[in-house]
Design a protein around this motif. Structure first.
Motif, PDB file in Angstrom:
ATOM      1  N   ARG A 182     -56.263  -8.305  52.875  1.00 38.67           N
ATOM      2  CA  ARG A 182     -55.093  -7.424  52.852  1.00 38.67           C
ATOM      3  C   ARG A 182     -53.792  -8.228  52.715  1.00 38.67           C
ATOM      4  O   ARG A 182     -52.716  -7.738  53.012  1.00 38.67           O
ATOM      5  N   ARG A 183     -53.935  -9.458  52.249  1.00 39.41           N
ATOM      6  CA  ARG A 183     -52.776 -10.341  52.129  1.00 39.41           C
ATOM      7  C   ARG A 183     -51.749  -9.786  51.152  1.00 39.41           C
ATOM      8  O   ARG A 183     -50.554  -9.722  51.452  1.00 39.41           O
ATOM      9  N   ASP A 184     -52.173  -9.373  49.975  1.00 43.57           N
ATOM     10  CA  ASP A 184     -51.236  -8.831  48.985  1.00 43.57           C
ATOM     11  C   ASP A 184     -50.633  -7.511  49.453  1.00 43.57           C
ATOM     12  O   ASP A 184     -49.468  -7.212  49.173  1.00 43.57           O
ATOM     13  N   GLU A 185     -51.425  -6.739  50.175  1.00 39.83           N
ATOM     14  CA  GLU A 185     -50.900  -5.493  50.728  1.00 39.83           C
ATOM     15  C   GLU A 185     -49.774  -5.776  51.714  1.00 39.83           C
ATOM     16  O   GLU A 185     -48.766  -5.060  51.755  1.00 39.83           O
ATOM     17  N   ALA A 186     -49.932  -6.830  52.508  1.00 38.32           N
ATOM     18  CA  ALA A 186     -48.900  -7.194  53.476  1.00 38.32           C
ATOM     19  C   ALA A 186     -47.595  -7.575  52.781  1.00 38.32           C
ATOM     20  O   ALA A 186     -46.505  -7.214  53.221  1.00 38.32           O
ATOM     21  N   VAL A 187     -47.701  -8.317  51.678  1.00 37.59           N
ATOM     22  CA  VAL A 187     -46.499  -8.676  50.916  1.00 37.59           C
ATOM     23  C   VAL A 187     -45.801  -7.411  50.418  1.00 37.59           C
ATOM     24  O   VAL A 187     -44.571  -7.269  50.533  1.00 37.59           O
ATOM     25  N   PHE A 188     -46.560  -6.487  49.870  1.00 36.39           N
ATOM     26  CA  PHE A 188     -45.985  -5.231  49.378  1.00 36.39           C
ATOM     27  C   PHE A 188     -45.308  -4.454  50.508  1.00 36.39           C
ATOM     28  O   PHE A 188     -44.215  -3.902  50.336  1.00 36.39           O
ATOM     29  N   ASP A 189     -45.950  -4.412  51.681  1.00 35.42           N
ATOM     30  CA  ASP A 189     -45.381  -3.700  52.826  1.00 35.42           C
ATOM     31  C   ASP A 189     -44.029  -4.285  53.232  1.00 35.42           C
ATOM     32  O   ASP A 189     -43.082  -3.552  53.531  1.00 35.42           O
ATOM     33  N   VAL A 190     -43.947  -5.609  53.272  1.00 33.52           N
ATOM     34  CA  VAL A 190     -42.690  -6.257  53.661  1.00 33.52           C
ATOM     35  C   VAL A 190     -41.602  -5.988  52.620  1.00 33.52           C
ATOM     36  O   VAL A 190     -40.454  -5.675  52.960  1.00 33.52           O
ATOM     37  N   GLN A 191     -41.945  -6.103  51.354  1.00 34.17           N
ATOM     38  CA  GLN A 191     -40.973  -5.830  50.302  1.00 34.17           C
ATOM     39  C   GLN A 191     -40.471  -4.388  50.366  1.00 34.17           C
ATOM     40  O   GLN A 191     -39.278  -4.126  50.201  1.00 34.17           O
ATOM     41  N   LYS A 192     -41.385  -3.466  50.619  1.00 40.68           N
ATOM     42  CA  LYS A 192     -40.998  -2.062  50.728  1.00 40.68           C
ATOM     43  C   LYS A 192     -40.044  -1.842  51.898  1.00 40.68           C
ATOM     44  O   LYS A 192     -39.035  -1.120  51.777  1.00 40.68           O
ATOM     45  N   LEU A 193     -40.322  -2.471  53.031  1.00 41.66           N
ATOM     46  CA  LEU A 193     -39.459  -2.338  54.199  1.00 41.66           C
ATOM     47  C   LEU A 193     -38.075  -2.914  53.926  1.00 41.66           C
ATOM     48  O   LEU A 193     -37.058  -2.319  54.303  1.00 41.66           O
ATOM     49  N   MET A 194     -38.006  -4.056  53.272  1.00 40.32           N
ATOM     50  CA  MET A 194     -36.711  -4.667  52.967  1.00 40.32           C
ATOM     51  C   MET A 194     -35.889  -3.758  52.042  1.00 40.32           C
ATOM     52  O   MET A 194     -34.667  -3.620  52.221  1.00 40.32           O
TER      53      MET A 194
END
Length: 368
Positions: free
Chosen positions: A267-279
Motif C-alpha cells: 500500500r506504499r503508492d496508496e499512502a503517497v496518494f493519500d498524503v498528496q490528496k491531504l496536502m
C-alpha cells in the motif's frame, strides 16, 4: 541536574569516557550531533555539578583523543551506521534531506558515511576540535536545582580562563546578507530506495523557512494539522497505514516539512496518494475554527514536551540560545495564545504545499 554545552559546528559523533572521582562514576558525557550544532551533555546531582563542569572544562581547554578512544568511537559509529541502513525511518529522512538540501552541507548525513569514517584519522579529529570547539562559539546551559547566580560563578571560576586566540565569531554567527537558503537547490521529484524490511516508509515533503523566520511557527501549526488529519483518515478510519507523523525541521540556514507514513509495502503508492490528496485539501479548503484551535493546542503540547526532564530542558534552552531565539523567551512561545484564523492556515498551506515543490521519498522492499 543536567548540563550541556553547544558548539555551532557539527563534530564527530561518539560518547565520552567515564570520569571518576575515586571509585565513583561522576558522569558519562554524551555527544549529540545535528546539522547545526554539537551537544556535549551529562547528568549529575547538584552536589557534583562543579566536579562535572571541571572535568568538562579540562577536556575543552585541552582537546585530545586517545588512540583507544578514537578507534572505539569509530568502530561504534561504523556499526551504528550499518544498522541504520536497514532502518526505513532513518533511510527515509536522510534521503529526503539529501534532496531537499541538495547542494548544501545540510544534505550530508549527520552520522557520516562509511568511506568518510574509514578514512578519518585521530589527527583529523583533534585538528577539527581545536579549530571549531572555541569559547566564542559555545553556549553552556544548566537545568536543575541551582540558581543562575551560582551557575554564572561556576562558569567564571572554571571556564573564565578559556580564551579565543585568535577571537572567533560569536555564537550565533550572523547569516550573511543575501546568502541563499539551504533549500534553494531542493530537488523536487520522486525518489526510491530499496531496503529489505517488513514495512515501507513514504514521505512527501517541501522546503520550509529557517528557524528565525516568523513563518516557521505557521509551519509547525501546519505540521500539527497534517499529523492529526492523516491519522484520522489513513490510520484510524481506513487502516491503510500504521502511523503518520509530520516533521517540521527548522535550521539556521533553512528548513523543511515532511509527512512520514509507515505502511504495508503493498500500500506504499496508496499512502503517497493519500498524503498528496491531504496536502491539496489543506491548500484549497477552509477548515473550521475549532479544528484550527485543536491543531494549535496539539502543537503547544508538543513544544511543552521538550521541557520534560532536566536533560531535555537544558538541551532545548541551550539550542534556543545558540540559534538566536533566546532561552528566556521560550515561555512566551509555548504559552496559550489566540489561534490563527482558518484563512491563515489555508494561506500557509497553499504557499508551502505546492505540488511542484514536493519531494517524494519511498523506502522499503521491492514491489512484488
Amino acid at each position: 541536574m543536567a548540563a550541556h554545552l553547544l558548539s555551532p559546528t557539527p563534530t564527530p559523533a561518539g560518547r565520552g569516557e567515564v570520569v571518576r572521582i575515586g571509585e565513583r562514576v561522576l558522569f558519562l558525557a554524551e555527544i549529540q550531533v545535528s546539522r547545526d550544532l554539537t551537544e556535549i551533555r551529562f547528568m549529575v546531582s547538584p552536589a557534583d555539578l562543579r566536579s562535572g563542569v571541571q572535568s568538562l572544562s579540562a577536556a575543552l581547554e585541552r582537546p585530545g583523543v586517545s588512540d583507544a578512544s578514537f578507534e572505539a568511537v569509530r568502530k561504534g559509529s561504523s556499526e551504528a551506521l550499518g544498522r541504520a541502513g536497514s532502518d526505513i525511518s532513518f533511510v527515509t529522512l536522510e534521503l529526503f534531506r539529501e534532496k531537499v538540501y541538495a547542494g548544501h552541507a545540510y544534505g550530508h548525513p549527520v552520522v557520516g558515511t562509511a568511506p568518510g569514517l574509514s578514512s578519518l584519522t585521530r589527527g583529523d579529529v583533534e585538528t577539527f576540535l581545536k579549530k571549531h570547539l572555541r569559547p566564542g562559539r559555545t553556549v553552556l546551559s544548566v537545568a536543575g536545582d541551582v540558581t543562575a547566580a551560582a551557575v554564572q560563578k561556576l562558569a567564571q571560576d572554571l571556564l573564565g580562563d578559556w580564551k579565543d586566540d585568535p577571537p572567533t565569531t560569536p555564537s550565533p554567527a550572523p547569516t550573511p546578507k543575501g546568502a541563499p537558503s539551504a533549500n534553494a537547490g531542493a530537488q523536487a521529484g520522486e525518489f526510491t530506495r530499496l531496503v529489505d524490511a517488513s514495512q515501507s516508509s513514504v514521505l512527501v515533503g517541501v522546503p520550509g523557512p529557517a528557524i528565525l523566520d516568523p513563518e516557521f511557527d505557521d509551519l509547525r501549526l501546519l505540521a500539527a494539522a497534517l499529523t492529526i488529519l492523516s491519522f484520522e483518515d489513513v490510520v484510524f478510519t481506513r487502516r491503510a497505514a500504521f502511523s503518520a507523523t509530520a516533521i517540521p525541521e527548522a535550521l539556521r540556514a533553512g528548513g523543511s516539512l515532511g509527512l512520514v507514513v509507515i505502511a504495508p509495502h503493498l500500500r506504499r503508492d496508496e499512502a503517497v496518494f493519500d498524503v498528496q490528496k491531504l496536502m491539496r485539501r489543506l491548500a484549497m479548503e477552509t477548515r473550521q475554527q475549532k479544528e484550527v484551535d485543536d491543531f494549535a493546542r496539539v502543537e503547544a503540547a508538543r513544544q511543552a514536551s521538550a521541557f520534560q526532564g532536566v536533560l531535555a530542558m537544558a538541551s532545548t534552552l541551550g539550542y534556543r540560545e545558540s540559534t538566536g531565539l533566546g532561552a528566556l523567551s521560550v515561555g512566551r512561545t509555548i504559552a496559550p495564545s489566540a489561534s490563527p484564523s482558518p484563512a491563515r492556515l489555508k494561506e500557509i498551506a497553499a504557499r508551502y504545499l505546492r505540488p511542484e515543490a514536493w519531494v517524494i521519498v519511498k523506502v522499503g522492499p521491492p514491489s512484488r
